[in-house]
Design a protein around this motif. Structure first.
Motif, PDB file in Angstrom:
ATOM      1  N   TYR A   1      -7.395   5.580  11.959  1.00  0.00           N
ATOM      2  CA  TYR A   1      -7.369   6.048  10.568  1.00  0.00           C
ATOM      3  C   TYR A   1      -7.649   4.890   9.599  1.00  0.00           C
ATOM      4  CZ  TYR A   1      -6.179   7.786   6.086  1.00  0.00           C
ATOM      5  OH  TYR A   1      -6.255   8.118   4.754  1.00  0.00           O
TER       6      TYR A   1
ATOM      7  N   THR B   1      -9.485   2.377   9.937  1.00  0.00           N
ATOM      8  CA  THR B   1     -10.910   2.025   9.911  1.00  0.00           C
ATOM      9  C   THR B   1     -11.739   2.979   9.061  1.00  0.00           C
ATOM     10  OG1 THR B   1     -11.494   3.255  11.917  1.00  0.00           O
ATOM     11  CG2 THR B   1     -10.802   0.946  12.191  1.00  0.00           C
ATOM     12  N   ILE B   2     -11.271   4.214   8.855  1.00  0.00           N
ATOM     13  CA  ILE B   2     -12.060   5.164   8.057  1.00  0.00           C
ATOM     14  C   ILE B   2     -11.579   5.294   6.617  1.00  0.00           C
ATOM     15  CG2 ILE B   2     -12.786   6.494  10.074  1.00  0.00           C
ATOM     16  CD1 ILE B   2     -10.718   8.652   9.137  1.00  0.00           C
ATOM     17  N   ASP B   3     -10.441   4.713   6.302  1.00  0.00           N
ATOM     18  CA  ASP B   3      -9.924   4.788   4.929  1.00  0.00           C
ATOM     19  C   ASP B   3     -10.345   3.520   4.180  1.00  0.00           C
ATOM     20  OD1 ASP B   3      -8.340   4.617   2.558  1.00  0.00           O
ATOM     21  OD2 ASP B   3      -6.873   5.967   3.465  1.00  0.00           O
ATOM     22  N   PRO B   4     -11.246   3.639   3.208  1.00  0.00           N
ATOM     23  CA  PRO B   4     -11.742   2.446   2.516  1.00  0.00           C
ATOM     24  C   PRO B   4     -10.673   1.713   1.690  1.00  0.00           C
ATOM     25  CG  PRO B   4     -12.513   4.433   1.420  1.00  0.00           C
ATOM     26  CD  PRO B   4     -11.826   4.878   2.681  1.00  0.00           C
ATOM     27  N   ASP B   5      -9.542   2.360   1.440  1.00  0.00           N
ATOM     28  CA  ASP B   5      -8.476   1.721   0.660  1.00  0.00           C
ATOM     29  C   ASP B   5      -7.562   0.843   1.517  1.00  0.00           C
ATOM     30  OD1 ASP B   5      -9.305   3.003  -1.688  1.00  0.00           O
ATOM     31  OD2 ASP B   5      -8.026   4.742  -1.285  1.00  0.00           O
TER      32      ASP B   5
ATOM     33  N   GLU C   1      -6.754  -1.875   4.786  1.00  0.00           N
ATOM     34  CA  GLU C   1      -7.314  -2.974   5.575  1.00  0.00           C
ATOM     35  C   GLU C   1      -6.295  -3.370   6.633  1.00  0.00           C
ATOM     36  OE1 GLU C   1      -8.430  -7.650   4.941  1.00  0.00           O
ATOM     37  OE2 GLU C   1      -8.661  -6.306   3.243  1.00  0.00           O
TER      38      GLU C   1
ATOM     39  N   TRP D   1      -2.826  -2.160   1.393  1.00  0.00           N
ATOM     40  CA  TRP D   1      -3.477  -1.293   0.414  1.00  0.00           C
ATOM     41  C   TRP D   1      -3.309  -1.970  -0.931  1.00  0.00           C
ATOM     42  CZ3 TRP D   1      -0.423   3.320  -1.863  1.00  0.00           C
ATOM     43  CH2 TRP D   1      -1.174   3.981  -2.825  1.00  0.00           C
TER      44      TRP D   1
ATOM     45  N   LYS E   1      -1.572   9.261  -2.721  1.00  0.00           N
ATOM     46  CA  LYS E   1      -2.284   8.538  -1.661  1.00  0.00           C
ATOM     47  C   LYS E   1      -1.504   8.598  -0.353  1.00  0.00           C
ATOM     48  CE  LYS E   1      -5.159   5.771   0.431  1.00  0.00           C
ATOM     49  NZ  LYS E   1      -6.498   6.212   0.813  1.00  0.00           N
TER      50      LYS E   1
END
Length: 114
Positions: free
Chosen positions: A29, A31-35, A37, A62, A94
């Motif tokens: 998950y 890796t697919i959430d741009p918010d 790291e 985040w 979020k």
């Protein structure tokens, strides 16, 4: 003493081991959430010059309005410190979104659902 929010599939956070979010699912998950790291180690220099570090597999950061928020994987759930800005609707939204995408719920320390 702090207050945490927990992303869990269990009815109660303390039952997360029985109905767990796997580390693999959580890392996928991230890796697919741009918010988010993946950040398995964080360090901070204290006023006396000592460095305080924390390592944890599956830890993510985040950046919420310039404030670092750490999401820590532990025992089948994700723990997030409830920050003073946690009352802001975007903050809770979020975290609820992450929970929904993981087919989980967002619970507080008193087991109240958000």
């Amino acid at each position: 003493m702090g207050y945490d929010l927990n992303i869990t599939r269990a009815k109660y956070t303390f039952e997360s081991k029985e109905n767990r979010i796997t580390l693999k699912e959580w890392e996928s998950y991230i890796t697919i959430d741009p918010d988010l790291e993946l950040q398995e180690e964080v360090s901070q220099t204290l006023p006396n010059g000592q460095v305080l570090s924390m390592k944890s597999e599956g830890m993510a950061s985040w950046n919420y309005n310039g404030n670092p928020v750490m999401l820590v994987y532990s025992d089948g759930h994700i723990r997030v410190r409830f920050h003073p800005f946690g009352e802001e609707p975007e903050y809770i939204s979020k975290l609820k979104s992450i929970a929904n995408k993981l087919h989980a719920r967002l619970l507080g320390d008193e087991q109240e659902e958000y």
